[in-house]
Design a protein around this motif. Sequence first.
Motif, PDB file in Angstrom:
ATOM      1  N   PRO A  69       0.748  -1.318  -0.053  1.00  0.00           N
ATOM      2  CA  PRO A  69      -0.055   0.000   0.060  1.00  0.00           C
ATOM      3  C   PRO A  69       0.959   1.252  -0.045  1.00  0.00           C
ATOM      4  O   PRO A  69       0.474   2.124  -0.706  1.00  0.00           O
ATOM      5  CB  PRO A  69      -0.846  -0.074   1.309  1.00  0.00           C
ATOM      6  N   HIS A  70       1.919   1.185   0.759  1.00  0.00           N
ATOM      7  CA  HIS A  70       2.902   2.419   0.834  1.00  0.00           C
ATOM      8  C   HIS A  70       4.239   1.883   0.426  1.00  0.00           C
ATOM      9  O   HIS A  70       5.004   1.386   0.918  1.00  0.00           O
ATOM     10  CB  HIS A  70       2.924   2.807   2.158  1.00  0.00           C
ATOM     11  N   SER A  71       4.732   2.615  -1.001  1.00  0.00           N
ATOM     12  CA  SER A  71       5.643   2.095  -1.710  1.00  0.00           C
ATOM     13  C   SER A  71       6.943   2.908  -1.089  1.00  0.00           C
ATOM     14  O   SER A  71       6.678   3.762  -0.134  1.00  0.00           O
ATOM     15  CB  SER A  71       5.571   2.411  -3.341  1.00  0.00           C
ATOM     16  N   ARG A  72       8.002   2.677  -1.447  1.00  0.00           N
ATOM     17  CA  ARG A  72       9.228   3.199  -1.235  1.00  0.00           C
ATOM     18  C   ARG A  72       9.105   4.755  -1.714  1.00  0.00           C
ATOM     19  O   ARG A  72       9.912   5.558  -1.388  1.00  0.00           O
ATOM     20  CB  ARG A  72      10.330   2.541  -1.668  1.00  0.00           C
ATOM     21  N   MET A  73       8.308   4.969  -2.730  1.00  0.00           N
ATOM     22  CA  MET A  73       8.142   6.262  -3.344  1.00  0.00           C
ATOM     23  C   MET A  73       6.768   6.846  -2.656  1.00  0.00           C
ATOM     24  O   MET A  73       5.872   6.250  -2.598  1.00  0.00           O
ATOM     25  CB  MET A  73       7.901   6.169  -4.779  1.00  0.00           C
ATOM     26  N   SER A  74       7.230   8.099  -1.990  1.00  0.00           N
ATOM     27  CA  SER A  74       5.947   8.520  -1.102  1.00  0.00           C
ATOM     28  C   SER A  74       4.776   8.758  -2.137  1.00  0.00           C
ATOM     29  O   SER A  74       4.884   9.399  -3.186  1.00  0.00           O
ATOM     30  CB  SER A  74       6.471   9.840  -0.496  1.00  0.00           C
ATOM     31  N   GLY A  75       3.476   8.438  -1.442  1.00  0.00           N
ATOM     32  CA  GLY A  75       2.433   8.816  -2.402  1.00  0.00           C
ATOM     33  C   GLY A  75       1.946   7.792  -3.301  1.00  0.00           C
ATOM     34  O   GLY A  75       1.048   7.933  -4.052  1.00  0.00           O
ATOM     35  N   TYR A  76       2.654   6.718  -3.463  1.00  0.00           N
ATOM     36  CA  TYR A  76       2.577   5.692  -4.355  1.00  0.00           C
ATOM     37  C   TYR A  76       2.280   4.224  -3.644  1.00  0.00           C
ATOM     38  O   TYR A  76       2.600   4.030  -2.536  1.00  0.00           O
ATOM     39  CB  TYR A  76       3.730   5.430  -5.464  1.00  0.00           C
ATOM     40  N   SER A  77       1.586   3.318  -4.339  1.00  0.00           N
ATOM     41  CA  SER A  77       1.481   2.005  -4.044  1.00  0.00           C
ATOM     42  C   SER A  77       2.289   1.132  -4.910  1.00  0.00           C
ATOM     43  O   SER A  77       2.230   1.464  -6.392  1.00  0.00           O
ATOM     44  CB  SER A  77       0.144   1.527  -4.124  1.00  0.00           C
ATOM     45  N   ARG A  78       3.139   0.085  -4.329  1.00  0.00           N
ATOM     46  CA  ARG A  78       3.958  -0.842  -5.430  1.00  0.00           C
ATOM     47  C   ARG A  78       2.978  -2.114  -5.489  1.00  0.00           C
ATOM     48  O   ARG A  78       2.501  -2.677  -4.488  1.00  0.00           O
ATOM     49  CB  ARG A  78       5.253  -1.212  -4.636  1.00  0.00           C
ATOM     50  N   ILE A  79       2.797  -2.468  -6.871  1.00  0.00           N
ATOM     51  CA  ILE A  79       2.222  -3.734  -7.087  1.00  0.00           C
ATOM     52  C   ILE A  79       3.170  -4.507  -7.951  1.00  0.00           C
ATOM     53  O   ILE A  79       3.946  -4.021  -8.830  1.00  0.00           O
ATOM     54  CB  ILE A  79       1.044  -3.568  -7.863  1.00  0.00           C
ATOM     55  N   ALA A  80       3.333  -5.847  -7.470  1.00  0.00           N
ATOM     56  CA  ALA A  80       4.403  -6.640  -8.270  1.00  0.00           C
ATOM     57  C   ALA A  80       3.932  -8.072  -8.437  1.00  0.00           C
ATOM     58  O   ALA A  80       2.973  -8.353  -7.777  1.00  0.00           O
ATOM     59  CB  ALA A  80       5.624  -6.668  -7.151  1.00  0.00           C
ATOM     60  N   PHE A  81       4.379  -8.710  -9.379  1.00  0.00           N
ATOM     61  CA  PHE A  81       4.166 -10.161  -9.635  1.00  0.00           C
ATOM     62  C   PHE A  81       5.113 -11.383  -9.139  1.00  0.00           C
ATOM     63  O   PHE A  81       6.312 -11.012  -9.003  1.00  0.00           O
ATOM     64  CB  PHE A  81       4.048 -10.135 -11.335  1.00  0.00           C
ATOM     65  N   GLY A  83       8.219  -6.012  -9.803  1.00  0.00           N
ATOM     66  CA  GLY A  83       6.830  -5.022 -10.161  1.00  0.00           C
ATOM     67  C   GLY A  83       7.544  -3.758  -9.911  1.00  0.00           C
ATOM     68  O   GLY A  83       8.742  -3.337 -10.565  1.00  0.00           O
ATOM     69  N   TRP A  84       6.727  -2.900  -9.677  1.00  0.00           N
ATOM     70  CA  TRP A  84       6.905  -1.385 -10.040  1.00  0.00           C
ATOM     71  C   TRP A  84       6.580  -0.592  -8.568  1.00  0.00           C
ATOM     72  O   TRP A  84       5.413  -0.764  -7.842  1.00  0.00           O
ATOM     73  CB  TRP A  84       5.895  -0.837 -11.166  1.00  0.00           C
ATOM     74  N   ASP A  85       7.498   0.193  -8.126  1.00  0.00           N
ATOM     75  CA  ASP A  85       7.277   1.213  -6.924  1.00  0.00           C
ATOM     76  C   ASP A  85       6.300   2.097  -7.373  1.00  0.00           C
ATOM     77  O   ASP A  85       5.545   2.768  -6.252  1.00  0.00           O
ATOM     78  CB  ASP A  85       8.602   1.684  -6.558  1.00  0.00           C
ATOM     79  N   ASN A  86       6.209   2.666  -8.395  1.00  0.00           N
ATOM     80  CA  ASN A  86       5.367   3.797  -8.610  1.00  0.00           C
ATOM     81  C   ASN A  86       4.030   3.117  -9.601  1.00  0.00           C
ATOM     82  O   ASN A  86       3.733   3.958 -10.519  1.00  0.00           O
ATOM     83  CB  ASN A  86       6.123   5.032  -9.364  1.00  0.00           C
ATOM     84  N   PHE A  87       3.617   2.241  -9.277  1.00  0.00           N
ATOM     85  CA  PHE A  87       2.522   1.512 -10.129  1.00  0.00           C
ATOM     86  C   PHE A  87       1.470   2.527 -10.294  1.00  0.00           C
ATOM     87  O   PHE A  87       0.742   2.647 -11.316  1.00  0.00           O
ATOM     88  CB  PHE A  87       2.090   0.162  -9.564  1.00  0.00           C
ATOM     89  N   ILE A  88       0.956   2.811  -9.117  1.00  0.00           N
ATOM     90  CA  ILE A  88      -0.538   3.918  -9.195  1.00  0.00           C
ATOM     91  C   ILE A  88      -0.145   4.830  -7.962  1.00  0.00           C
ATOM     92  O   ILE A  88       0.053   4.487  -6.803  1.00  0.00           O
ATOM     93  CB  ILE A  88      -1.510   3.189  -9.116  1.00  0.00           C
ATOM     94  N   SER A  89      -0.443   6.182  -8.035  1.00  0.00           N
ATOM     95  CA  SER A  89      -0.501   7.095  -6.968  1.00  0.00           C
ATOM     96  C   SER A  89      -1.830   7.140  -6.173  1.00  0.00           C
ATOM     97  O   SER A  89      -2.812   6.615  -6.691  1.00  0.00           O
ATOM     98  CB  SER A  89      -0.207   8.492  -7.430  1.00  0.00           C
ATOM     99  N   HIS A  90      -1.642   7.361  -4.879  1.00  0.00           N
ATOM    100  CA  HIS A  90      -2.842   7.431  -3.953  1.00  0.00           C
ATOM    101  C   HIS A  90      -3.886   8.627  -4.627  1.00  0.00           C
ATOM    102  O   HIS A  90      -4.876   8.386  -4.156  1.00  0.00           O
ATOM    103  CB  HIS A  90      -2.444   7.793  -2.535  1.00  0.00           C
ATOM    104  N   SER A  91      -3.396   9.558  -4.882  1.00  0.00           N
ATOM    105  CA  SER A  91      -4.364  10.634  -5.372  1.00  0.00           C
ATOM    106  C   SER A  91      -4.825  10.226  -6.617  1.00  0.00           C
ATOM    107  O   SER A  91      -6.240  10.447  -7.021  1.00  0.00           O
ATOM    108  CB  SER A  91      -3.354  11.826  -5.889  1.00  0.00           C
ATOM    109  N   GLN A  92      -4.437   9.453  -7.712  1.00  0.00           N
ATOM    110  CA  GLN A  92      -5.148   8.912  -8.703  1.00  0.00           C
ATOM    111  C   GLN A  92      -6.093   7.814  -8.384  1.00  0.00           C
ATOM    112  O   GLN A  92      -7.377   7.935  -9.117  1.00  0.00           O
ATOM    113  CB  GLN A  92      -4.219   8.054  -9.961  1.00  0.00           C
TER     114      GLN A  92
END
Length: 528
Positions: A290-302, A382-391
């Motif tokens: 839910p909280h990625s290493r990038m502030s304000g983003y969620s990380r999603i990985a496979f 996966g990606w640390d910046n998959f989707i931002s919380h604001s989006q």
Amino acid sequence: LLPDKEHNFLKYDDSFITDLNTPYDYESLMHYQPFSFNKNESIPTITAKIPEFDNIIGQRLDLSAIDLERLNRMYNCTSTHTFLDQCSFEFVNICGMIQGTRDDLDWVHQQSNATGQEDHTLSGRCRDAGYFMYFSTSSGKADEVAVLESRILYPKRTQQCLQFFYKITGSLSDKLIIWLKEDDGTGNIRKMRKIQTFQADNDYNWKIAHVTLNAQKKFRYLFQGLKGNPNSSSGGIAIDDVTLTEIPCPTAVWVIRNFSQILKNTSSDVIQSPRFYSPEGYGFGVSLYPHSRMSGYSRIAFHLCSGENDGVLEWPALNRQAVLTVLDQDPDVLKRMSSSKSFTTRQDHVSSDANGTLIWEKPSIVGKFDASCNCYRSVPWGWDNFISHSQMRRRSFLKNDDLIIFAEFNDLSHLYNTEVPVEPQQPAFMEGLILERQKRAAQDMEPIQDQLPYLPDPCNPNPCQNDGACVNVKGTASCRCPSGQAFFFTGDRCQSRQIHGDIVGMTVGGIAGTIVLTIVLISMMARR
């Protein structure tokens, strides 16, 4: 601005570019982000005239609605190849659907209210607003049914995916059954085929469903509500936001409930999905941070999971494409801006530990055991910046506070094995430019300037007559001539009008019949 990046901010008038008569699009996929090409990380290079759009410009989720409108106008597209039907039941005509004629009861066009009957389309936006279809199972007799039929649909492909949202709030013996009603070969749509049954449970929330239809001829799809035990029911069956497309249904669907509450907990750890299986039989899963290493983003990985088929599968699982999608739950499928990312498993995807193990090897060897699935899970990729919380909050990603993730894992080996090298061909005008450069170089003349960006458009103005569409083919105007029910146009510039052969035949036949009838009438009158 960074050096040599100033050209990204040049202004052009409508003699060089066109907006195709559409408004300025802050949501365009092509729009630069606020800090594009900047020297100072804290100073933006672009700010919106309407400040509320500063956090919107530069989105990379998907094509915006105006992006799609521009593409359709640019290429003169009036239909889609994969979209067949959709309905959110917001209007009284219920999208042309009809009530069954052989059932016991009818579905009701129900408006949202405060007693738990809440619409899915406008959920979280408007209170006591929106409509859905509802079949009450709290009275009457057991085994009574209500059937709702779609309008007649004409498939272009051999596979369709019916997606809809439903909830069953009555008896545990209530059922929702999906039927397919096809052409029986005589032109009549009456050949019935049961596709899938959804059984009631104790979950009274809206749930997403996907049903594969595989219709080959014209058809209708049907929703049948089956009443269980009315004495133990205090609710019924509801359906909403129906979409039918001619694409495969998603392999894996993961719903995370109460996600806004999860986001509030900044210390929340990784959430692991259940184990899914790919069409080949590989076990896999999704890891959500839910909280990625990038502030304000969620990380999603496979990641891969050990499974029952591992003994017969190919390892390592290379040349497979993993696709992860966070669903935008907008009821209009044509306006959705889901966040989707993909990668292909490769030999250089290795773990970060000292051994550098290939993470696509058998999970029981390179993974760690997880009791929640009773399986081994490999290292997630996966990606640390998959989707931002604001989006997530701005669009319909969290409708009913549910985050929905689709996942696919498909073999691409056949594409590698059948790929044919293709030598790129230079356009005719490019070849002429290269020859001219070679000639000038041989004569020690001044180099020719590259004028490619300023080549005249052969379709401006449009040389095609009779509303023909002009297409630029290698620098030459090519006309696409229109065709109607009676006439069609031909020629290099669509200048010649022709009459369809069947129209000519009908016309000649009609004239001949009129002449014969006239002669007969004159003969009869002459005898009198």
